[in-house]
Design a protein around this motif. Structure first.
Motif, PDB file in Angstrom:
ATOM      1  N   LEU A  26       0.837  -1.202   0.000  1.00  0.00           N
ATOM      2  CA  LEU A  26       0.000   0.000   0.000  1.00  0.00           C
ATOM      3  C   LEU A  26       0.869   1.248   0.000  1.00  0.00           C
ATOM      4  CD1 LEU A  26      -2.561  -1.175   2.723  1.00  0.00           C
ATOM      5  CD2 LEU A  26      -2.797  -1.371   0.253  1.00  0.00           C
ATOM      6  N   GLU A  27       0.388   2.284  -0.731  1.00  0.00           N
ATOM      7  CA  GLU A  27       1.081   3.574  -0.790  1.00  0.00           C
ATOM      8  C   GLU A  27       0.070   4.708  -0.672  1.00  0.00           C
ATOM      9  OE1 GLU A  27       3.218   3.969  -4.419  1.00  0.00           O
ATOM     10  OE2 GLU A  27       4.530   2.228  -4.074  1.00  0.00           O
ATOM     11  N   PHE A  28       0.579   5.904  -0.339  1.00  0.00           N
ATOM     12  CA  PHE A  28      -0.232   7.117  -0.386  1.00  0.00           C
ATOM     13  C   PHE A  28      -0.156   7.688  -1.799  1.00  0.00           C
ATOM     14  CE2 PHE A  28       1.074   6.851   4.093  1.00  0.00           C
ATOM     15  CZ  PHE A  28      -0.172   6.917   4.707  1.00  0.00           C
ATOM     16  N   GLY A  29      -1.316   7.873  -2.435  1.00  0.00           N
ATOM     17  CA  GLY A  29      -1.329   8.349  -3.816  1.00  0.00           C
ATOM     18  C   GLY A  29      -0.721   9.716  -3.999  1.00  0.00           C
ATOM     19  N   ALA A  30      -0.851  10.601  -3.014  1.00  0.00           N
ATOM     20  CA  ALA A  30      -0.372  11.982  -3.159  1.00  0.00           C
ATOM     21  C   ALA A  30       1.137  12.066  -3.123  1.00  0.00           C
ATOM     22  CB  ALA A  30      -0.974  12.857  -2.065  1.00  0.00           C
ATOM     23  N   THR A  31       1.804  11.171  -2.359  1.00  0.00           N
ATOM     24  CA  THR A  31       3.248  11.279  -2.173  1.00  0.00           C
ATOM     25  C   THR A  31       4.035  10.101  -2.743  1.00  0.00           C
ATOM     26  OG1 THR A  31       3.183  10.159  -0.032  1.00  0.00           O
ATOM     27  CG2 THR A  31       2.865  12.561  -0.031  1.00  0.00           C
ATOM     28  N   GLY A  32       3.377   8.972  -2.935  1.00  0.00           N
ATOM     29  CA  GLY A  32       4.083   7.777  -3.365  1.00  0.00           C
ATOM     30  C   GLY A  32       4.809   7.068  -2.237  1.00  0.00           C
ATOM     31  N   ASN A  33       4.653   7.571  -1.033  1.00  0.00           N
ATOM     32  CA  ASN A  33       5.300   6.936   0.116  1.00  0.00           C
ATOM     33  C   ASN A  33       4.548   5.664   0.527  1.00  0.00           C
ATOM     34  OD1 ASN A  33       7.237   8.977   0.303  1.00  0.00           O
ATOM     35  ND2 ASN A  33       5.910  10.229   1.624  1.00  0.00           N
ATOM     36  N   PRO A  34       5.275   4.629   0.982  1.00  0.00           N
ATOM     37  CA  PRO A  34       4.590   3.403   1.428  1.00  0.00           C
ATOM     38  C   PRO A  34       3.766   3.645   2.683  1.00  0.00           C
ATOM     39  CG  PRO A  34       6.935   3.281   1.918  1.00  0.00           C
ATOM     40  CD  PRO A  34       6.747   4.513   1.075  1.00  0.00           C
ATOM     41  N   ASN A  35       2.725   2.828   2.855  1.00  0.00           N
ATOM     42  CA  ASN A  35       1.855   2.906   4.037  1.00  0.00           C
ATOM     43  C   ASN A  35       1.812   1.523   4.695  1.00  0.00           C
ATOM     44  OD1 ASN A  35      -0.080   3.208   5.996  1.00  0.00           O
ATOM     45  ND2 ASN A  35      -1.704   3.867   4.626  1.00  0.00           N
ATOM     46  N   PRO A  36       2.820   1.213   5.537  1.00  0.00           N
ATOM     47  CA  PRO A  36       2.869  -0.142   6.130  1.00  0.00           C
ATOM     48  C   PRO A  36       1.736  -0.418   7.106  1.00  0.00           C
ATOM     49  CG  PRO A  36       4.567   1.278   7.084  1.00  0.00           C
ATOM     50  CD  PRO A  36       3.975   2.034   5.936  1.00  0.00           C
ATOM     51  N   SER A  37       1.139   0.633   7.695  1.00  0.00           N
ATOM     52  CA  SER A  37       0.070   0.414   8.684  1.00  0.00           C
ATOM     53  C   SER A  37      -1.242   0.010   8.030  1.00  0.00           C
ATOM     54  CB  SER A  37      -0.143   1.676   9.516  1.00  0.00           C
ATOM     55  OG  SER A  37      -0.765   2.697   8.737  1.00  0.00           O
ATOM     56  N   GLY A  38      -1.440   0.393   6.788  1.00  0.00           N
ATOM     57  CA  GLY A  38      -2.698   0.090   6.115  1.00  0.00           C
ATOM     58  C   GLY A  38      -3.842   0.993   6.513  1.00  0.00           C
ATOM     59  N   GLU A  39      -3.571   2.094   7.245  1.00  0.00           N
ATOM     60  CA  GLU A  39      -4.632   3.018   7.660  1.00  0.00           C
ATOM     61  C   GLU A  39      -4.633   4.245   6.759  1.00  0.00           C
ATOM     62  OE1 GLU A  39      -6.472   4.988  11.720  1.00  0.00           O
ATOM     63  OE2 GLU A  39      -4.322   4.601  11.624  1.00  0.00           O
ATOM     64  N   PHE A  40      -5.823   4.574   6.230  1.00  0.00           N
ATOM     65  CA  PHE A  40      -6.005   5.756   5.385  1.00  0.00           C
ATOM     66  C   PHE A  40      -7.116   6.610   5.980  1.00  0.00           C
ATOM     67  CE2 PHE A  40      -4.119   2.632   2.558  1.00  0.00           C
ATOM     68  CZ  PHE A  40      -3.169   3.370   1.849  1.00  0.00           C
ATOM     69  N   PHE A  41      -6.932   7.941   5.873  1.00  0.00           N
ATOM     70  CA  PHE A  41      -7.920   8.868   6.398  1.00  0.00           C
ATOM     71  C   PHE A  41      -8.798   9.408   5.273  1.00  0.00           C
ATOM     72  CE2 PHE A  41      -4.433   9.502   9.630  1.00  0.00           C
ATOM     73  CZ  PHE A  41      -5.079   8.774  10.625  1.00  0.00           C
ATOM     74  N   VAL A  42      -9.931   9.974   5.684  1.00  0.00           N
ATOM     75  CA  VAL A  42     -10.863  10.574   4.716  1.00  0.00           C
ATOM     76  C   VAL A  42     -10.110  11.583   3.849  1.00  0.00           C
ATOM     77  CG1 VAL A  42     -12.878  12.062   4.474  1.00  0.00           C
ATOM     78  CG2 VAL A  42     -12.884  10.210   6.164  1.00  0.00           C
ATOM     79  N   GLY A  43     -10.330  11.481   2.515  1.00  0.00           N
ATOM     80  CA  GLY A  43      -9.689  12.386   1.562  1.00  0.00           C
ATOM     81  C   GLY A  43      -8.406  11.837   0.971  1.00  0.00           C
ATOM     82  N   GLU A  44      -7.857  10.743   1.551  1.00  0.00           N
ATOM     83  CA  GLU A  44      -6.611  10.191   1.023  1.00  0.00           C
ATOM     84  C   GLU A  44      -6.886   9.193  -0.101  1.00  0.00           C
ATOM     85  OE1 GLU A  44      -3.414  10.620   4.667  1.00  0.00           O
ATOM     86  OE2 GLU A  44      -4.607   8.768   4.581  1.00  0.00           O
ATOM     87  N   ASN A  45      -5.853   8.956  -0.910  1.00  0.00           N
ATOM     88  CA  ASN A  45      -5.949   8.156  -2.131  1.00  0.00           C
ATOM     89  C   ASN A  45      -5.075   6.900  -1.980  1.00  0.00           C
ATOM     90  OD1 ASN A  45      -4.425   8.653  -5.403  1.00  0.00           O
ATOM     91  ND2 ASN A  45      -5.914   7.133  -4.814  1.00  0.00           N
ATOM     92  N   PRO A  46      -5.673   5.743  -1.598  1.00  0.00           N
ATOM     93  CA  PRO A  46      -4.879   4.512  -1.465  1.00  0.00           C
ATOM     94  C   PRO A  46      -4.412   3.991  -2.825  1.00  0.00           C
ATOM     95  CG  PRO A  46      -6.964   4.355  -0.265  1.00  0.00           C
ATOM     96  CD  PRO A  46      -7.066   5.540  -1.163  1.00  0.00           C
ATOM     97  N   VAL A  47      -3.146   3.617  -2.890  1.00  0.00           N
ATOM     98  CA  VAL A  47      -2.578   2.964  -4.069  1.00  0.00           C
ATOM     99  C   VAL A  47      -2.228   1.528  -3.664  1.00  0.00           C
ATOM    100  CG1 VAL A  47      -0.642   2.928  -5.696  1.00  0.00           C
ATOM    101  CG2 VAL A  47      -1.698   5.101  -5.045  1.00  0.00           C
TER     102      VAL A  47
END
Length: 729
Positions: free
Chosen positions: A576-597
């Protein structure tokens, strides 16, 4: 010894669990066999007690094997060392024990017996071993010459080799396992036939074992069960046994448990006194040897019978009144009858207590005992103050298949003694076993129960019981939760499963003991389901630890999980990554307004087959990321496109790259909760047509159900990753 053909569980030369090589069969009973084996890793000789195949899946026998394994906690030179139970691939269960080489007391008995000097050494050693067991609340119940081995033939190295009470279930083998008796007829204490068993039971069996070994023959008990029981009630004839060995045996073999040695320490003390060997510094008893010839000559003093007890010091007694002349005594019965009728009309109890009761013998101390084991009825002994109470207790013993040896007496006791004792007896009836002693106005009880409710009520009774003036009550009630069957826990787990199958982790073969942890893993629909499962398990756990390791899914996920069997992983990673930054998201938690990749990373070992990637959200919707009508190719070979090693396949894109064939999405407040990415793998295509990009969880579950029931296509692997969609803060 050579293996016998056709009647043993194992043969000489068999290798068990790649470790133990069978060398000889040592013995066989109705439920188990004992083999000598060698550990091929360490070279150590061991004894293997093997449960016969027909009993290996019966829970009660497995529980007995487990209990015998627990003897490993007793570390004493006179108790055989136990290791642990094992199960072979074909289901045989066996217990590993130390191998003790040497003749048994039965061998010595058949060879003509042993002299008292050596038997005192054996008695000391075995008593020390039994004492170690009794201190851990373990009673042998089946001690006899065949389960005491003289290591290397040395009496000072005697070892108890068997603490199993279910050695033979065949009635003809003279070892009974049933509702009333466990032990060998010839060596069992009288109370054992009524289900009673405590340290004094083992003391009797040890005494009878020493006596039989001295005489060189087993005890003769008569030709029928009735004759045998009558013999057991009588004092053992020791006229052929020299002193002081006979005096020791007399105290060990008294038919009344209360008149026997009360502990093995008392045996050790008596042997020290007999031999004149002072206990070694820091030890409880003397050394393991005796002065030569101490018991070599028969004693001129006649041996006591085992019910003879030392006379107490004589007390000065008042002179007896002279008897009435014969001519006057003939009027006495009629006169007493008239007086009794008058007294009953104007205070009968006063007349009884002051006139009739005063004629009863004086008991000092005034003692009543009542004992009941886990099986069998109560055993009542001692004195009571009234005929009414005597009749009541006799009826109690008869009604409960017990026995009694009661007599009327007077003593220095409270007027409310009968009422108090009756109320305590009624209370302890609910226990699995109990031991009650009334000494004057003091009542002491001990016992145990496997029922939590009974334990609570008895503890309350001990704290708050209102007894007549001068009466005192004390005691200890132990709560021992029973073995909890695995099947009972499994039934609860199956009832609570609402989101795919739950699994019991490493359930013990013989059921859950009090120190075992009930471990559950799997998936549940939410916190409420987990709490319900915990509450159901707690209702039967009786203090056992409970560990629940589950993923909490939403109802839509549970609909899908219910159609997916316990499939293995292909080692596919969901990154999983954050769509806005391309940074990995190891926790798997996304907040309202974020773009999961989302990337599906194929391992190097996965080169062919087909992938199906979907995401199920909290609304009950399923989004098919691969394949779909806009992106139909889900062949692993094509997705690799000639690349080797680990290859990432993007299935959800950054918002900036969104296109008709590139799905991207944002988190909004309608999706809060847990969503799940599912990655299925199959060797051939699962569906004949494309699934829509979006459909309901129920519709997808039905499609999976049809695939599973069709039999033509197999989903061979499942990998997944949870996403948690939240509101910041």
């Amino acid at each position: 010894m050579n293996s016998r053909t056709g009647d043993t569980e194992f043969r000489i030369g068999d290798l068990l669990n790649n470790t133990f090589r069978i060398e000889a069969i040592l013995g066989s009973g109705g439920t188990s066999e004992v083999f000598r084996a060698r550990n091929e890793i360490s070279g150590r000789l061991v004894a293997l007690k093997v449960l016969k195949a027909e009993f290996a899946d019966k829970e009660d026998f497995l529980v007995l094997m487990k209990r015998e394994e627990e003897m490993r906690d007793i570390r004493h030179h006179a108790v055989v060392g136990y290791s642990e139970n094992h199960r072979t691939a074909d289901g045989h269960v066996y217990l590993v024990m130390d191998y003790v080489d040497g003749p048994s007391l039965e061998d010595k008995m058949k060879a003509g017996g042993m002299p008292p000097e050596e038997l005192l050494i054996v008695g000391r050693r075995v008593a020390e071993g039994l004492q170690a067991a009794h201190e851990r609340r373990i009673v042998h119940r089946d001690l006899s010459p065949d389960n005491i081995i003289l290591k290397n033939g040395d009496p000072a190295a005697a070892v108890i080799i068997d603490f199993g009470i279910a050695k033979d279930a065949n009635p003809g083998a003279k070892t009974i396992v049933g509702t009333e008796f466990a032990g060998k007829f010839s060596y069992a204490a009288p109370e054992q036939f009524g289900g009673m068993a405590d340290a004094r039971t083992d003391i009797y069996a040890l005494g009878m074992t020493l006596l039989a070994t001295f005489r060189g023959k087993s005890p003769r008990l008569g030709g029928s069960l009735i004759e045998m029981l009558e013999v057991k009630k009588q004092a053992v004839d020791l006229t052929d046994v020299p002193q002081p060995f006979a005096g020791l045996l007399a105290r060990m073999l008294d038919p009344s448990p209360a008149a026997r040695f009360q502990s093995c320490q008392e045996i050790l003390d008596e042997i020290d006194r007999i031999t004149g060997v002072a206990p070694a510094k820091g030890s409880k008893s003397g050394a393991g040897s005796l002065p030569p010839g101490l018991l070599g000559l028969p004693s001129s003093e006649p041996a006591p019978r085992s019910n003879e007890k030392p006379e107490p010091p004589k007390k000065n007694k008042p002179a007896k009144a002279k008897p009435e002349p014969k001519g006057k005594r003939s009027l006495l019965p009629g006169l007493l009858a008239v007086l009794l009728l008058v007294a009953l009309g104007a205070g009968g109890w006063f007349f009884y207590s002051t006139q009739i009761a005063s004629r009863l013998p004086l008991a000092d101390p005034f003692v009543l005992t009542a004992e009941r084991g886990e099986i069998g009825g109560p055993v009542l002994n001692g004195t009571v103050p009234t005929q009414e109470m005597l009749d009541s207790l006799v009826q109690r013993a008869t009604r409960q298949n017990g026995s009694q040896n009661l007599s009327l007496a007077r003593g220095d006791i409270s007027e409310g003694w009968p009422t108090a004792v009756a109320s305590v007896l009624n209370a302890v009836d609910a226990l699995n076993s109990y031991n009650l002693r009334v000494d004057g106005n003091s009542i002491t009880i001990s016992g145990h129960t496997t029922d939590a409710g009974v334990n609570e009520s008895l503890q309350q009774f001990l704290r708050t019981a209102s007894l007549p003036d001068g009466m005192q009550l004390s005691g200890q009630i132990d709560f021992i939760p029973p073995i909890l069957p695995v099947a009972e826990v499994q039934a609860i787990v199956e009832t609570a499963s609402d989101c795919g199958a739950l699994q019991l982790i490493s359930p013990p073969g013989g059921g859950y003991g009090i120190d075992d942890t009930i471990e559950i893993a799997g998936t549940l629909s939410g916190p409420e389901a987990r709490q319900d499962l915990f509450d159901l398990l707690s209702s039967v756990a009786e203090g056992r630890d409970i560990s629940i390791t589950t993923e909490l899914l939403n109802p839509a996920l549970c609909v899908i999980e219910g159609q997916l069997p316990n499939l293995p992983s292909q080692g596919i990673e969901v990154a999983l990554e954050f769509g806005a930054t391309g940074n990995p998201n190891p926790s798997g938690e996304f907040f309202v307004g974020e773009n999961p990749v989302i990337d599906v990373v194929l391992p190097a070992s996965l080169q062919d087959g087909y992938l199906y990637v979907s995401i199920i959200d909290v609304t009950g919707s399923v989004f098919h990321l691969l394949p779909n009508v806009a992106r139909p190719d889900n062949s692993v070979a094509n997705l690799r496109n000639g690349q080797s090693g680990a290859v990432p396949i993007r299935v959800a894109y950054p918002r900036s790259e969104a296109a008709s064939d590139k799905i991207a999405f944002l988190v909004d407040d309608s999706l809060l909760g847990k969503s799940k990415v599912l990655v299925l793998h199959s060797a051939t295509p699962i569906f004949d047509t494309f699934r829509p990009i979006s459909e309901s969880a129920e519709g997808y579950a039905e499609a999976l159900k049809q695939v599973n029931s069709g039999g033509g296509v197999t989903i061979d692997a499942l990998d997944s990753r949870l996403l948690t969609l939240s509101v910041p803060g």
